[in-house]
Design a protein around this motif. Structure first.
Motif, short mmCIF file in Angstrom:
data_model
loop_
_atom_site.label_atom_id
_atom_site.label_comp_id
_atom_site.label_asym_id
_atom_site.label_seq_id
_atom_site.Cartn_x
_atom_site.Cartn_y
_atom_site.Cartn_z
N ALA A 72 -1.03 1.94 6.90
CA ALA A 72 -0.98 2.64 5.97
C ALA A 72 -1.31 3.93 5.94
O ALA A 72 -1.26 4.76 5.76
CB ALA A 72 -1.20 1.79 4.83
N ASN A 73 -2.36 3.98 6.92
CA ASN A 73 -2.88 4.94 7.20
C ASN A 73 -3.91 6.31 6.09
O ASN A 73 -3.72 6.78 5.52
CB ASN A 73 -1.81 6.56 7.56
CG ASN A 73 -1.22 6.64 9.17
OD1 ASN A 73 -1.94 6.04 9.97
ND2 ASN A 73 -0.14 6.46 8.70
N ARG A 112 -10.71 3.75 4.78
CA ARG A 112 -11.39 2.39 3.91
C ARG A 112 -11.86 3.00 2.35
O ARG A 112 -11.31 2.09 1.71
CB ARG A 112 -12.93 1.89 4.78
CG ARG A 112 -13.50 1.19 3.65
CD ARG A 112 -12.97 -0.40 3.97
NE ARG A 112 -14.10 -0.99 3.13
CZ ARG A 112 -13.39 -1.32 2.10
NH1 ARG A 112 -13.07 -0.13 1.16
NH2 ARG A 112 -14.03 -1.87 1.00
N GLU A 113 -12.06 3.84 1.66
CA GLU A 113 -12.61 4.19 0.37
C GLU A 113 -10.92 4.00 -0.68
O GLU A 113 -12.19 4.47 -1.42
CB GLU A 113 -13.52 5.83 0.47
CG GLU A 113 -12.77 6.54 1.25
CD GLU A 113 -12.89 6.88 2.30
OE1 GLU A 113 -12.56 8.05 3.65
OE2 GLU A 113 -13.47 5.86 2.86
N ASP A 114 -9.92 4.50 -0.23
CA ASP A 114 -9.14 4.47 -0.09
C ASP A 114 -8.31 3.44 -1.21
O ASP A 114 -6.82 3.02 -2.19
CB ASP A 114 -7.74 5.23 0.18
CG ASP A 114 -8.17 6.17 0.57
OD1 ASP A 114 -8.56 7.19 0.05
OD2 ASP A 114 -7.61 6.98 2.05
N VAL A 174 -4.95 -8.10 5.65
CA VAL A 174 -5.16 -7.09 4.59
C VAL A 174 -6.30 -6.05 5.66
O VAL A 174 -5.39 -5.14 5.63
CB VAL A 174 -5.65 -7.98 3.84
CG1 VAL A 174 -6.76 -6.28 3.30
CG2 VAL A 174 -5.44 -8.81 2.68
N GLY A 175 -6.94 -6.56 6.76
CA GLY A 175 -7.78 -5.40 7.72
C GLY A 175 -6.49 -4.38 8.24
O GLY A 175 -6.12 -2.91 8.73
N LEU A 221 1.01 -1.31 0.34
CA LEU A 221 -0.18 0.13 -0.08
C LEU A 221 0.59 1.11 0.10
O LEU A 221 0.71 2.35 -0.37
CB LEU A 221 -0.95 0.31 1.10
CG LEU A 221 -1.69 -1.21 1.21
CD1 LEU A 221 -2.67 -1.07 2.64
CD2 LEU A 221 -3.25 -1.33 0.24
N LEU A 222 2.06 1.17 0.82
CA LEU A 222 2.90 1.96 0.48
C LEU A 222 3.68 2.61 -0.43
O LEU A 222 4.30 4.03 -1.03
CB LEU A 222 4.22 2.03 1.42
CG LEU A 222 3.00 2.01 3.06
CD1 LEU A 222 4.81 1.77 4.53
CD2 LEU A 222 2.50 3.83 3.08
#
Length: 277
Positions: A67-68, A71-73, A60-61, A41-42
């Protein structure tokens, strides 16, 4: 430009959009999933493909939080396992996955395998239709469905899946099934897109990689993207994680695409969906 902003989105038949390149977590040990997925994610990935059967939904959650990211990202796909086929079981299974992922909905929920010997994938599909209506998943689809399985669920419910996630790589190009997908406006997703590395030493792919100044893996991912496939290569190696998303600064020519197309041998490396139960 950040890697995540370079990834194109594909519009699904239900109007939702899916990032065309994602990160797969198949075979990543549960205890390593949070760390490795956080690093992905980073690195810019915003689409993660998991499944109940991988036993790493919780990681995963956790990675989204680590990664700060909101959710919508992040676009999340998970899958219903074979033991959860059936109307009631399927509805329970998604709720269990949501608890593991620590989210209120997933973006895409798939039937992992048709398991034709059980002959209840139509009932399972009816449950997914309701789960979508309830807002627990934005889109619904299938994985490893053959043409006959697709035609049956569409005929019996009137609802076509948004995607079908299938084994697909240069040695197993699934041309006929991809044509069936196009006829029903079903997006093709490719699992094992690099044939677990088997295609990376192929002379034709190595030659193209040298010509475009990229690695063989990047060339194969680019081949998938130019065919319109949604693809999620898996790696636990940081350099490879970054390499796999660095595929938006070059284009394969028609001749190069045709040379890779010509490698198709019709060879599966995974199970046959007609007999895997």
């Amino acid at each position: 430009m950040t890697p995540s902003s370079q990834v194109p989105a594909v519009t699904l038949r239900d109007g939702e959009q899916i990032p065309q390149l994602g990160f797969g977590v198949f075979q990543i040990p549960p205890e390593d999933t949070a760390d490795i997925t956080t690093r992905a994610l980073l690195a810019g990935y915003r689409h993660v493909d998991t499944a109940k059967a991988y036993n790493n939904e919780a990681g995963v959650g956790q990675a989204i939080h680590a990664a700060n990211l909101q959710r919508e990202d992040v676009y999340i796909t998970t899958k219903l396992w074979n033991s959860d086929h059936g109307y009631d079981s399927a509805k329970r299974a998604l709720r269990t996955s949501l608890d593991q992922l620590e989210v209120e909905h997933v973006d895409l929920y798939l039937i992992h395998w048709p398991t034709p010997a059980k002959d209840n994938y139509v009932e399972t599909w009816k449950a997914l239709i309701e789960l979508q209506q309830e807002g627990l998943t934005r889109s619904i689809g299938v994985s490893n469905f053959q043409q006959a399985h697709l035609e049956r669920i569409i005929a019996e419910t009137g609802v076509a899946p948004a995607v079908n996630q299938i084994e697909l790589h240069p040695y197993f190009a699934q041309t006929g099934l991809r044509r069936e997908h196009a006829d029903h406006n079903i997006v093709t997703e490719a699992w094992s897109p690099l044939a677990q590395g088997a295609v990376l030493d192929d002379p034709a792919i190595v030659e193209i990689a040298q010509a475009v100044g990229k690695t063989p893996g990047q060339v194969v991912i680019r081949w998938h993207l130019q065919h319109g496939n949604v693809v999620f290569p898996k790696s636990v190696t940081q350099s490879r994680i970054e390499e796999n998303i660095d595929v938006f600064d070059f284009t394969l020519t028609d001749d190069q695409m045709a040379a890779i197309d010509a490698l198709d041998r019709g060879e599966r490396i995974g199970p046959d969906p007609d007999t895997f139960n």
